[in-house]
Design a protein around this motif. Sequence first.
Motif, PDB file in Angstrom:
ATOM      1  N   PRO A 183       0.833  -1.197   0.000  1.00 50.30           N
ATOM      2  CA  PRO A 183       0.000   0.000   0.000  1.00 50.30           C
ATOM      3  C   PRO A 183       0.868   1.247   0.000  1.00 50.30           C
ATOM      4  N   SER A 184       0.316   2.339  -0.472  1.00 46.95           N
ATOM      5  CA  SER A 184       0.971   3.641  -0.401  1.00 46.95           C
ATOM      6  C   SER A 184       0.015   4.607   0.269  1.00 46.95           C
ATOM      7  N   ILE A 185       0.586   5.483   1.050  1.00 45.58           N
ATOM      8  CA  ILE A 185      -0.205   6.533   1.701  1.00 45.58           C
ATOM      9  C   ILE A 185       0.342   7.859   1.218  1.00 45.58           C
ATOM     10  N   TYR A 186      -0.558   8.705   0.770  1.00 44.74           N
ATOM     11  CA  TYR A 186      -0.200  10.043   0.342  1.00 44.74           C
ATOM     12  C   TYR A 186      -0.835  11.039   1.299  1.00 44.74           C
ATOM     13  N   ILE A 187      -0.040  11.985   1.733  1.00 51.21           N
ATOM     14  CA  ILE A 187      -0.552  13.102   2.517  1.00 51.21           C
ATOM     15  C   ILE A 187      -0.561  14.295   1.571  1.00 51.21           C
ATOM     16  N   LEU A 188      -1.754  14.801   1.302  1.00 54.97           N
ATOM     17  CA  LEU A 188      -1.912  15.962   0.432  1.00 54.97           C
ATOM     18  C   LEU A 188      -2.148  17.181   1.317  1.00 54.97           C
ATOM     19  N   ASP A 189      -1.432  18.258   1.054  1.00 48.39           N
ATOM     20  CA  ASP A 189      -1.574  19.450   1.888  1.00 48.39           C
ATOM     21  C   ASP A 189      -2.911  20.134   1.629  1.00 48.39           C
ATOM     22  N   ARG A 190      -3.104  21.268   2.252  1.00 47.93           N
ATOM     23  CA  ARG A 190      -4.383  21.989   2.170  1.00 47.93           C
ATOM     24  C   ARG A 190      -4.693  22.494   0.762  1.00 47.93           C
ATOM     25  N   ASN A 191      -3.689  22.488  -0.107  1.00 44.66           N
ATOM     26  CA  ASN A 191      -3.897  22.892  -1.505  1.00 44.66           C
ATOM     27  C   ASN A 191      -4.078  21.690  -2.421  1.00 44.66           C
ATOM     28  N   GLY A 192      -3.997  20.476  -1.866  1.00 40.63           N
ATOM     29  CA  GLY A 192      -4.146  19.264  -2.663  1.00 40.63           C
ATOM     30  C   GLY A 192      -2.848  18.771  -3.273  1.00 40.63           C
ATOM     31  N   ASP A 193      -1.722  19.382  -2.904  1.00 39.63           N
ATOM     32  CA  ASP A 193      -0.421  18.958  -3.423  1.00 39.63           C
ATOM     33  C   ASP A 193       0.160  17.868  -2.537  1.00 39.63           C
ATOM     34  N   VAL A 194       0.903  16.944  -3.143  1.00 37.35           N
ATOM     35  CA  VAL A 194       1.507  15.846  -2.388  1.00 37.35           C
ATOM     36  C   VAL A 194       2.562  16.417  -1.442  1.00 37.35           C
ATOM     37  N   GLN A 195       2.366  16.168  -0.161  1.00 36.07           N
ATOM     38  CA  GLN A 195       3.284  16.630   0.870  1.00 36.07           C
ATOM     39  C   GLN A 195       4.222  15.496   1.285  1.00 36.07           C
ATOM     40  N   ASN A 196       3.682  14.275   1.328  1.00 35.10           N
ATOM     41  CA  ASN A 196       4.463  13.133   1.776  1.00 35.10           C
ATOM     42  C   ASN A 196       3.903  11.866   1.143  1.00 35.10           C
ATOM     43  N   GLN A 197       4.797  10.924   0.848  1.00 37.07           N
ATOM     44  CA  GLN A 197       4.405   9.615   0.339  1.00 37.07           C
ATOM     45  C   GLN A 197       5.034   8.561   1.230  1.00 37.07           C
ATOM     46  N   ILE A 198       4.214   7.624   1.683  1.00 39.42           N
ATOM     47  CA  ILE A 198       4.661   6.543   2.553  1.00 39.42           C
ATOM     48  C   ILE A 198       4.338   5.241   1.832  1.00 39.42           C
ATOM     49  N   THR A 199       5.369   4.475   1.502  1.00 42.95           N
ATOM     50  CA  THR A 199       5.162   3.254   0.719  1.00 42.95           C
ATOM     51  C   THR A 199       5.366   2.029   1.586  1.00 42.95           C
ATOM     52  N   GLY A 200       4.482   1.047   1.435  1.00 37.85           N
ATOM     53  CA  GLY A 200       4.615  -0.227   2.123  1.00 37.85           C
ATOM     54  C   GLY A 200       3.826  -0.295   3.413  1.00 37.85           C
ATOM     55  N   TYR A 201       3.710  -1.505   3.910  1.00 38.94           N
ATOM     56  CA  TYR A 201       2.989  -1.754   5.156  1.00 38.94           C
ATOM     57  C   TYR A 201       3.694  -1.053   6.314  1.00 38.94           C
ATOM     58  N   LYS A 202       2.936  -0.410   7.160  1.00 34.20           N
ATOM     59  CA  LYS A 202       3.464   0.233   8.360  1.00 34.20           C
ATOM     60  C   LYS A 202       2.642  -0.208   9.562  1.00 34.20           C
ATOM     61  N   THR A 203       3.321  -0.413  10.678  1.00 33.82           N
ATOM     62  CA  THR A 203       2.621  -0.698  11.929  1.00 33.82           C
ATOM     63  C   THR A 203       2.030   0.609  12.439  1.00 33.82           C
ATOM     64  N   SER A 204       1.205   0.517  13.460  1.00 32.36           N
ATOM     65  CA  SER A 204       0.602   1.707  14.047  1.00 32.36           C
ATOM     66  C   SER A 204       1.671   2.689  14.530  1.00 32.36           C
ATOM     67  N   SER A 205       2.655   2.184  15.258  1.00 34.58           N
ATOM     68  CA  SER A 205       3.700   3.073  15.794  1.00 34.58           C
ATOM     69  C   SER A 205       4.516   3.723  14.677  1.00 34.58           C
ATOM     70  N   GLU A 206       4.738   3.008  13.587  1.00 35.70           N
ATOM     71  CA  GLU A 206       5.457   3.597  12.456  1.00 35.70           C
ATOM     72  C   GLU A 206       4.617   4.671  11.776  1.00 35.70           C
ATOM     73  N   LEU A 207       3.336   4.396  11.558  1.00 30.55           N
ATOM     74  CA  LEU A 207       2.470   5.354  10.866  1.00 30.55           C
ATOM     75  C   LEU A 207       2.248   6.609  11.695  1.00 30.55           C
ATOM     76  N   ILE A 208       2.136   6.468  13.001  1.00 33.32           N
ATOM     77  CA  ILE A 208       1.905   7.624  13.865  1.00 33.32           C
ATOM     78  C   ILE A 208       2.991   8.672  13.673  1.00 33.32           C
ATOM     79  N   ARG A 209       4.218   8.256  13.476  1.00 30.12           N
ATOM     80  CA  ARG A 209       5.319   9.208  13.277  1.00 30.12           C
ATOM     81  C   ARG A 209       5.093  10.106  12.055  1.00 30.12           C
ATOM     82  N   TYR A 210       4.410   9.594  11.052  1.00 28.65           N
ATOM     83  CA  TYR A 210       4.156  10.356   9.847  1.00 28.65           C
ATOM     84  C   TYR A 210       2.937  11.267   9.964  1.00 28.65           C
ATOM     85  N   ILE A 211       1.944  10.850  10.711  1.00 23.74           N
ATOM     86  CA  ILE A 211       0.650  11.553  10.677  1.00 23.74           C
ATOM     87  C   ILE A 211       0.354  12.419  11.895  1.00 23.74           C
ATOM     88  N   LYS A 212       1.166  12.337  12.927  1.00 24.86           N
ATOM     89  CA  LYS A 212       0.891  13.126  14.127  1.00 24.86           C
ATOM     90  C   LYS A 212       1.360  14.540  13.962  1.00 24.86           C
TER      91      LYS A 212
END
Length: 151
Positions: A122-151
Amino acid sequence: MKNILLILLLFFGSLTVQAQEIHWMTLDEALARQKKAPKPIFMEVYTDWYAPCKMLEANTLSDPEIIEIINRNYYPVKFNAEGNSRVSFQGAVFDNPSFDPNRKGRNSAHELTNYLKVQGYPSIYILDRNGDVQNQITGYKTSSELIRYIK
């Protein structure tokens, strides 16, 4: 009296279940909501057939802390990388003209998947308030790994 208690228990129990789910929407819906109340978009790009995508959904995206963070801080979008939806993004319209509804397993990649240059699932894209790609996270992540990206 027992019936009333049972009804109340079922009612409040269903509220708890509803509160423990990510409130997914389409990318078009999220972009429209961004115009009214800007906040980032959390977009999960997945396939139906790939085990790590299913693991991300079952393990990480079902974690109550992850659900709380995503629902509070993002417009959550679930996007099938091989689906057949029509999507408007950054002034263009994307489809999947080679989609085969009778195909089991892998299907053709959606044009938006190619546009985003998805490198794996899986890939996770974080799009900023303008809809532009701010961050891309590729591959399976555990909860603790994902929290670092989204908090």
